[in-house]
Write an enzyme that holds these catalytic residues in place. Structure first.
Site, PDB file in Angstrom:
ATOM      1  N   ASP A 103       0.872  -1.175   0.000  1.00 14.63           N
ATOM      2  CA  ASP A 103       0.000   0.000   0.000  1.00 14.63           C
ATOM      3  C   ASP A 103       0.915   1.232   0.000  1.00 14.63           C
ATOM      4  OD1 ASP A 103      -2.126   1.709  -0.044  1.00 14.63           O
ATOM      5  OD2 ASP A 103      -3.241   0.709   1.536  1.00 14.63           O
TER       6      ASP A 103
HETATM    7  C1  BGC Z   1      -4.933   3.387  -0.047  1.00 12.52           C
HETATM    8  C2  BGC Z   1      -5.130   2.359  -1.142  1.00 12.52           C
HETATM    9  C3  BGC Z   1      -4.942   2.987  -2.491  1.00 12.52           C
HETATM   10  C4  BGC Z   1      -3.573   3.633  -2.545  1.00 12.52           C
HETATM   11  C5  BGC Z   1      -3.252   4.252  -3.886  1.00 12.52           C
HETATM   12  C6  BGC Z   1      -3.671   4.176  -0.225  1.00 12.52           C
HETATM   13  O1  BGC Z   1      -3.623   5.253   0.639  1.00 12.52           O
HETATM   14  O2  BGC Z   1      -4.922   2.731   1.201  1.00 12.52           O
HETATM   15  O3  BGC Z   1      -6.408   1.791  -1.037  1.00 12.52           O
HETATM   16  O4  BGC Z   1      -5.094   2.029  -3.487  1.00 12.52           O
HETATM   17  O5  BGC Z   1      -3.511   4.633  -1.554  1.00 12.52           O
HETATM   18  O6  BGC Z   1      -3.994   5.370  -4.133  1.00 12.52           O
END
Ligand code: BGC
Length: 762
Positions: A293
């Site tokens: 993530d």
């Molecule tokens: C979120 C994810 C997301 C990623 C990319 C993160 O902060 O937890 O769900 O896919 O950002 O935008």
């Protein structure tokens, strides 16, 4: 058993074999294609250490996390093969420009893969995922994600960070809006539907997106509903509940997974070899890749399992995170570890292999560019129509006393009151990709148009702001209510601030002074319907006490107004059902339907009685609140009513050995009758409970459902068949088995009703 029944069972078993073969084939189609494997190996042989590590590196375009000073050097990084992927590039011209650098100026010409959070639509915004799950309609979810894929790929995006398949049982958690609710069975069905929609029949289709099941794993169980918080749970709970939808997604052939931010039993999920390697690769045979993530590799430092970024890189990588989103940790530190032997070269090769496999499967080497002329920039009419249909199906009618809804055709005046009535951005909901508030038709706009058509008066008053404490607008709102035959109150949550990531709430009431506004308006004494826009269950007890009707509209997307208007006036009927329990009050949270019974259930075992009886003091209950929720899982009314006969089973006893061998099943039926005056759709649900087993089991678990449409007065016998998959209990490691037990089965309209039948499993 009669011959016919034997024949039926044979046909059924054979079709089960075919189905699992088909899904295994989908997975193999891209993960095991010999052509792809040969290409991957040939390319891998030519790659330098630096080029290999480059493939594991992902940046958000424009976010200066990149090597050197950031943004201005990104082009050079691509040239040098130090970058494998971008997220957040949405302009097709930019995507082509960056891709051209990779394809023309880098040594090995390995294409970039562009990812984005395409969560519930791309340009055309559909209802939020929690709303989509409330349709209990996997085909609809598949269609919606296919449309999202077609629109997103037209801009050069070939990878979506969706579906979020986190089970969520705590409405304080803002991200509950991004998933399919609390139940692993329904969650698995929805997970598969999204993967099918995004990935289509072939990843190689330029209109297919690689899907990403996230957040692996147990992110939704954050303690106290606070985002990013600690998770501690038994292996049983992990395997039987939280891992289930991920397993389903992998089985359906999902190309990627995203490792989550949380810890699981003390070990951060982004450094968790048990979940990322043992379970995902070892047990499930997943052959795609895992992305971290945003910054979750770097977050191993605050988690306390690494004192510096290099240790974080080593731990994240060795546990099984292949691609580093935004920490820049692999780029800076992995090479040294490989050189010193602390990271085996074979592990690096394997991670690169997984990423290249997906890039080849997507056809990126052959078709790296997007046709800029075909980018979807305006909303295609067919997609807008699909967005309206999806919204209509997602609304859940929670209360409808004395038939306030649908509104009478001849109504002369309607008051529309509340801060959500005309709030376009809030209709889009969290993560609306390229959604634009300008495309939204609000409830106010739709009712204005209708009032002109139908010739009724519309009295609109905003009343208050979403999070305001000022009652300056209350008098105007009360006056509007006083003038009208019927009142629609459009209330709810600020979608961008209160729903989605980093949007946990410690209070789950109507925000600001909206409850006071509701009370003031209800005092006018007119029939009043609350149209609720929220990304989570709210505690609605006080609101429900004062209005005659409640319709949960979630964040309905671009067609919020037209969809609601049609449902409110009865041209369509609300047919959504809750996929998450609505508590009576915050103190009941977390609350969900598939609970264990405890050793001290309140009298009657049914958890449905208020704690009024003194003899119930030492029972598992509150002294000041009921155990039961306000609206249970599976619940939802519509404009007609349905009656259920008692549940019937085809045998009193079934052999456990036969069940375990996959040679026996239990057939269950009930008659469902439309007892109202108009046609309607019902979501018929199947629940099971097991007693006498080696471990305590939930009182009820969802194991099937079916949507049926019935004309007034008509009935239908609804049939389910369950066997080894539905009845098995996790034993240890990879072993599941059916155990001797008393099996109780309900065919019911929700998790809290139905007349059960019993079967002995011996
Ligand atoms: C979120 C994810 C997301 C990623 C990319 C993160 O902060 O937890 O769900 O896919 O950002 O935008």
């Amino acid at each position: 058993m009669t011959k016919i029944r034997i024949a039926l069972v044979v046909v059924l078993l054979w079709s089960m074999v075919l189905t699992s073969f088909a899904s295994a084939q989908t997975q193999r189609a891209w993960t095991n294609a010999p052509g792809i494997e040969r290409k991957v190996e040939a390319l891998l042989k030519q790659m330098t250490l630096e080029e290999k590590i480059g493939q594991l590196n992902q940046y958000s375009y424009g976010t200066p996390t990149g090597p050197g000073t950031g943004r201005s050097k990104v082009e050079e990084s691509i040239q040098r093969g130090e970058l494998g992927s971008f997220l957040n590039v949405v302009d097709p011209a930019l995507s082509n420009r960056l891709q051209r650098i990779a394809m023309e100026q880098s040594r090995l010409k390995i294409p970039l893969i562009f990812g984005l959070d395409v969560i519930h639509g791309y340009r055309t915004t559909f209802p939020v995922p929690l709303a989509l799950s409330a349709t209990w309609d996997a085909n609809l979810v598949e269609r919606v994600s296919r449309i999202a894929a077609e629109e997103a790929t037209s801009s050069g995006i070939r990878w979506t960070f969706s579906p979020m398949v986190d089970i969520a049982r705590d409405p304080r958690w803002g991200r509950i809006v991004e998933g399919a609710g609390e139940d692993p069975y329904l969650g698995s069905i929805m997970a598969r539907a999204y993967v099918r929609g995004y990935q289509g029949t072939s990843l190689n289709d330029p209109r297919s997106l690689a899907a990403c099941a996230k957040h692996y794993v147990a992110y939704g169980a954050a303690e106290a509903g606070r985002d990013y918080n600690t998770v501690d749970m038994s292996e049983r709970q992990l395997r039987e509940v939280y891992l289930q939808p991920f397993h389903a997604a992998v089985d359906e052939g999902v190309a990627t997974l995203m490792a989550s931010f949380n810890t699981i039993n003390g070990m951060p999920a982004s450094a968790n070899a048990f979940t990322l390697t043992q379970v995902l690769r070892g047990e499930w045979g997943f052959r795609g890749f895992v992305v971290s993530d945003w910054g979750s590799v770097g977050e191993l430092i605050p988690h306390g399992i690494a004192n510096d970024l290099s240790t974080a890189a080593r731990k994240g990588f060795l546990a099984g995170v292949d691609m580093d989103m935004e920490s820049n940790a692999y780029f800076q530190h992995l090479a040294a570890f490989v050189k010193s032997g602390q990271v085996p070269p074979s592990a690096l090769d394997e991670a690169v292999r997984r990423i290249l496999r997906v890039k080849f499967a997507l056809g990126l080497f052959d078709r790296p560019y997007v046709d800029e002329k075909n980018a979807v920039t305006t909303l295609p009419a067919a997609n807008v129509a699909a967005a309206r249909a999806a919204a209509e199906k997602s609304f859940v009618l929670l209360k409808n006393d004395s038939g306030v809804l649908p509104l009478q055709k001849g109504v002369r005046s309607v008051a529309l009151i509340g801060p959500m009535a005309d709030s376009a951005p809030d209709m889009l909901g969290a993560w609306s990709a390229r959604g634009d508030a300008k495309d939204v038709v609000t409830l106010k706009a739709a009712l204005e148009a209708r009032s002109k058509r139908d010739g009724f008066q519309l009295h609109y008053a905003k009343g208050t702001e979403i999070r305001s404490t000022s009652d300056a607008g209350f008098a105007e709102a009360a006056a509007a209510a006083a003038q009208a035959d019927v009142v629609l109150l459009a209330l709810g949550e600020d979608a961008s601030w209160m729903t989605g990531e980093a949007a946990s709430r410690a209070f789950i009431d109507l925000p600001g002074n909206q409850q006071q506004l509701l009370e003031r308006v209800a005092a006018a004494g007119k029939p009043t319907a609350l149209v609720l826009f929220s990304g989570r269950p709210l505690a609605l007890t006080s609101a429900a006490a004062r209005v005659q009707a409640i319709i949960e509209a979630w964040s309905p997307g671009v067609q919020a107004g037209p969809a609601l208007e049609r449902v409110l006036f009865g041209e369509a009927a609300p047919s959504g059902r809750l996929t998450v329990t609505f508590p009576r009050s915050l103190g009941q949270v977390p609350i969900y339907h598939s609970v264990l019974n405890t050793g001290r259930p309140p009298v009657g075992l049914d958890l449905t009685r208020p704690p009024t009886n003194g003899n119930e003091k030492f029972k598992s209950r509150y002294v000041d609140e009921q155990n039961v929720p306000l609206y249970p899982f599976g619940f939802g009314l519509t404009y007609t009513t349905f009656d259920y006969s008692a549940t019937q089973v085809d045998a009193q006893q079934v052999s456990v050995d036969q069940l375990n061998a996959g040679r026996a099943q239990v057939r269950i039926t009930a008659e469902v009758k439309n007892t109202g005056t108009r046609a309607g759709e019902e979501v018929v649900q199947l629940y099971i409970g097991l007693r006498g087993t080696s471990v305590a089991r939930p009182i009820r678990q969802l194991k099937g459902f079916r949507r049926v449409t019935l004309e007034p007065g008509k009935s239908q016998r609804v049939e389910f068949t369950i066997g080894r998959d539905e009845l098995s209990i996790w034993q240890r490691d990879t072993k599941y088995a059916v155990e001797p037990a008393e099996l109780t089965i309900w065919i019911a309209p929700n998790a809290q009703s139905g007349t059960p039948a019993t079967v002995m499993l011996k």
